[in-house]
Design an enzyme around this catalytic site. Sequence first.
Site, short mmCIF file in Angstrom:
data_model
loop_
_atom_site.label_atom_id
_atom_site.label_comp_id
_atom_site.label_asym_id
_atom_site.label_seq_id
_atom_site.Cartn_x
_atom_site.Cartn_y
_atom_site.Cartn_z
N LYS B 82 13.03 55.70 22.43
CA LYS B 82 13.35 56.63 23.50
C LYS B 82 13.07 58.04 22.98
O LYS B 82 13.43 58.35 21.83
CB LYS B 82 14.82 56.46 23.87
CG LYS B 82 15.32 57.29 25.02
CD LYS B 82 16.81 56.94 25.29
CE LYS B 82 17.39 57.69 26.45
NZ LYS B 82 18.80 57.28 26.73
N SER B 160 19.40 55.73 31.26
CA SER B 160 18.39 56.71 31.02
C SER B 160 17.33 56.24 30.01
O SER B 160 16.31 56.93 29.83
CB SER B 160 19.02 58.01 30.49
OG SER B 160 19.67 57.80 29.26
N SER B 184 23.43 53.65 29.57
CA SER B 184 21.99 53.88 29.50
C SER B 184 21.19 52.89 28.67
O SER B 184 19.96 52.92 28.69
CB SER B 184 21.71 55.30 28.97
OG SER B 184 22.07 56.24 29.94
#
Lengths: 116, 482
Positions: B82, B160, B184
């Site tokens: 990420k 996310s 997330s």
Amino acid sequence: MTTRRSFLAGTIAAAAGIAAASSGTQPAASAPAAAPSPTPTPPPAPPGPTKPSPLALEMAKKIQKDLPQAKISDAMAKKIASDIEDGFGLSKAFRKVKFKNWDEPDFVFSAEENES
Amino acid sequence: MTEAQMAFSSISELGALLRKHSVSSVELTQMYLRRLERIGKRLNAVVTLMPDRALAEAKRADADLAAGTDHGPLHGIPYGVKDLLAAKGAPTTWGAAPYRDQVFKQDATVIKLLGAAGAVLIAKLAMIELAGGLGYNSANASFTGPCKNPWNTNYWTGGSSSGPGAAMGAGLVAFAIGSETSGSIVNPSTYCGITGLRPTYGRVSRHGAMALCWTLDKIGPMCRTAEDTGLVLAAIAGRDPNDPTSSSREVPLYSLKPGAPGSVRVRDVLDLVKPSRLRLGLVKDSTKKAQPEVVKNFDKALGVLRKFADIEEVAVPAHRYGASIVTILAAEGAAAFRDIIQDGRAATLADPDDRRGGYSYLTVPAVDYVDAMRERAPIKRGFSKLFKRFDALVAPTFGSVALPIGVSFDKAYPGIEGGSPIASANLAGIPAIAVPNGFGQQGLPTGLSFIGPAFSEADLIALGDEFQSRTDWHRRHPPLAL
């Protein structure tokens, strides 16, 4: 994933549940079950933005004035006022929680010097 | 073996191929780079490809293996992160326009540890801007555009950790690293049909990761299988002097790492620890307002679980803690991003709610924040009491399948709720593993979560592994990736 609006919607709906909490004396496990978890499919949200109170409008204007670099438009300030009004709902929820004096916040502060 | 078969192989399967010299790390890396380019960009899953660094690391991994130096299960395995983890010399954008040119001079601790374990970093993956910290309300909340679900590209991946979800779902990397403040990791894992582990708060160092909420943020693996999450966690867990919140607790299961080539059967470990039937607490009302397919798939999964566990319904702390997590997110998020809120750069964020959210966060009363932190002790006590009766809790991870792109979240599935206790579990800092359990509307995946006591990752991984040994949902792959 979290969304503020979904949380707010759920929180407002569960305000009565919060009032029942008495942190130090009533373990969470004994709380009445509510619809679990905030989800990306939010609980029914209040229809449209919350109507801001005069105080929320004043606070938004103050932010607009204090942060000139942010170039907050009047229309944006109105929306911020609505958000602030939503935040008042959270404060209301906390006012209903019966904490004891000795219920400590769960901070990570330590007197030890960090190793880094 | 076809490219897709190889691309969707687990870490232990790829490790076996590497050690038999059926494939090299360089070949694996080139394959995943091609897939990231071909499929990943269509899905808006990629921020930065790192071919030079990746191929250099892969060559080193191949050379080490040829010389008889085996760094363990992740040796030569390509992965993505990420884009909130710093990688030396590459842009680290935090998914947000104000930071799209940001470059750090060193790797995050997690990336250093994975490098030491022989893994090969090949891509920085998309994410919701600022990990959703300023209140986004649509899939479009990223400067790279809405991340598309590989199972149905009209739908979102979740967030996310959206890029890791898409990349794992489409077989674009062998494993990925995500982060969770409140949902997330488990959210995109569920929506994309993969296996995600949210570790205990403090289990994994956050040094070099973007901070959203200092008291809630966690870094964790997103993989194909529960077993793989254990192999990755083994490499990244532990005390880091650079992160004062990281725990020095022993990582018992993961002491099986390095030098243990090939498969590590976590289930064998669990059998030693818990010879009797497991006790699972079924989260009450978790399916009450869920989509019918979510309920049906969860009921079927309970049938599988009952073969090795006793299950009893139990009430779990849930929405009453919404005020606490919103207040903590708002206060810590506003502090973390005060600069762009004050200087107006927030206006360049992609989602309208993100552009505005930070300003009201500046007004959170300090006393509310302190009280929100006071709420966390009784939440922890409540869960501790539950975990005296149960080895873990189980619930459908979310009440719905993935949300459509182009529709604001609050209008996507009116009246649909339910799922696992994500807010309260994150406030308590306890771990969870999300595993796929079927498909729902529009051919999109559904999933369930096991939630356990602090530092019980080994048990959760073993539970997930046991479930996956009896099902094949984690072996299903989207047609666009085949």
